[in-house]
Design an enzyme around this catalytic site. Structure first.
Site, mmCIF file in Angstrom:
data_model
loop_
_atom_site.group_PDB
_atom_site.id
_atom_site.type_symbol
_atom_site.label_atom_id
_atom_site.label_comp_id
_atom_site.label_asym_id
_atom_site.label_seq_id
_atom_site.Cartn_x
_atom_site.Cartn_y
_atom_site.Cartn_z
ATOM 1 C CG HIS A 1 -1.870 -5.499 -1.536
ATOM 2 N ND1 HIS A 1 -1.479 -4.404 -2.437
ATOM 3 C CD2 HIS A 1 -1.383 -6.287 -1.572
ATOM 4 C CE1 HIS A 1 -0.429 -4.470 -3.011
ATOM 5 N NE2 HIS A 1 -0.310 -5.737 -2.613
ATOM 6 C CG HIS B 1 2.353 -9.811 -0.918
ATOM 7 N ND1 HIS B 1 4.144 -9.042 -1.466
ATOM 8 C CD2 HIS B 1 1.527 -8.689 -1.124
ATOM 9 C CE1 HIS B 1 3.115 -8.015 -1.988
ATOM 10 N NE2 HIS B 1 2.528 -8.105 -1.998
ATOM 11 C CG ASN C 1 2.324 -4.459 -1.047
ATOM 12 O OD1 ASN C 1 2.139 -5.156 -1.352
ATOM 13 N ND2 ASN C 1 3.418 -3.673 -2.413
ATOM 14 C CB CYS D 1 -2.512 -4.850 -7.358
ATOM 15 S SG CYS D 1 -2.105 -6.395 -8.555
HETATM 16 ZN ZN LIG Z 1 1.184 -7.376 -3.714
#
Ligand SMILES: [Zn+2]
Length: 283
Positions: A207, A205, A247, A238
């Site tokens: 960014h 995951h 993201n 975030c």
């Molecule tokens: Zn995230």
């Protein structure tokens, strides 16, 4: 090794949650339905957090209950505690996600407790999910760099990842929450985690604050990881990670991995249309 890459679309949750403009419930539902039509097998729909903390997700129940579900698609929700889990279960979430941080600073700032306290807090959630036949993905935040504690020791990422797996998470997501990881750092932390957990259990995951997310995915592919989170249109940021941008954009990931010879099974043309719609929601 398989050349099939699965994208876990997190735009409706991780993306929209961090957008300042309050998005209408019907637009969120429309977005998820459009994503289903693109062929995603996994979509993170919403988050059952306190509306006091995250007003954008106050309509979690309405969204999860309002979407059109397709067979074989996992519609998931983030559930930080039992109360959130009960609501997600009520709304028939197929999967729930729990998040623990790899640093004490991020854990305190994000969920107001230490890492070990957060892991203890998640145990009853995983237990309740198992009892209800709902799968749980565990996610580790700030795997390389933390806005509060700085550079992250891979050892603490391994500690949290292992704890989540041992608790019963069928998948462990590794997140560069603030989007500043370099491929070298990702490689280092993956090597450490892969000593303890198999690649099939892991997802990435990343960014894209520093523009390295695609390179970070590439190095993860080299390590055998085939599941990645991304957000349509690059939605989000975030709130607890100052300076973080969204993201990595799903359409960019699909384009990149396809060029590398991987296959996602997604409808690329439709994806482009939905990305335009998603970006339009931020206004
Ligand atoms: Zn995230």
């Amino acid at each position: 090794m398989s050349n099939r890459v699965t994208i876990y679309e997190v735009g409706p949750r991780d993306g929209l949650q961090n957008e300042k403009t309050l998005i209408a419930t019907e637009d969120k539902i429309l977005l998820v339905n459009d994503l289903t039509a693109c062929g995603f097998q996994k979509i993170e729909v919403t988050s059952f957090v306190s509306p006091k903390w995250v007003p954008q997700m106050a309509d979690a129940l309405e969204v999860l209950e309002g979407i059109d579900r397709a067979n074989g698609v996992t519609y998931s929700a983030l559930t930080p505690n039992l109360k959130g889990f009960d609501r997600a279960k009520h709304a028939l979430a197929d999967e729930v996600a729990i998040f623990a941080a790899a640093t004490e600073g991020f854990s305190e700032a994000n969920i107001n407790c230490s890492i070990d306290e957060s892991l203890t807090r998640f145990k009853p959630v995983v237990k309740a999910a198992k009892a209800a036949g709902i799968s749980v993905r565990g996610c580790v935040s700030v795997i390389t760099d933390c806005p509060y504690d700085g550079a992250v020791d891979p050892t603490s990422v391994v500690h949290v990842a292992k704890a989540l797996a041992e608790m019963g998470c069928h998948e462990v997501g590794l997140a560069d929450t603030i989007g500043v990881a370099t491929p070298e750092k990702i490689e280092k932390v993956l090597d450490a985690v892969l000593q303890e957990l198999p690649a099939e259990l892991l997802s990435g995951h990343y960014h894209d604050t520093n523009g390295c997310a695609l390179d970070n995915i590439e190095v993860s592919l080299d390590k055998g990881i085939r599941l990645f989170d991304s957000a349509i249109g690059g939605l989000g940021g975030c709130p607890y990670a100052p300076g973080a941008t969204g993201n990595v954009a799903t359409e960019a990931v699909v384009d990149h991995v396809t060029k590398l010879g991987y296959y996602t099974g997604l409808d690329v043309e439709k994806l482009g249309d939905v990305a335009v719609f998603a970006r339009g929601l931020r206004r």
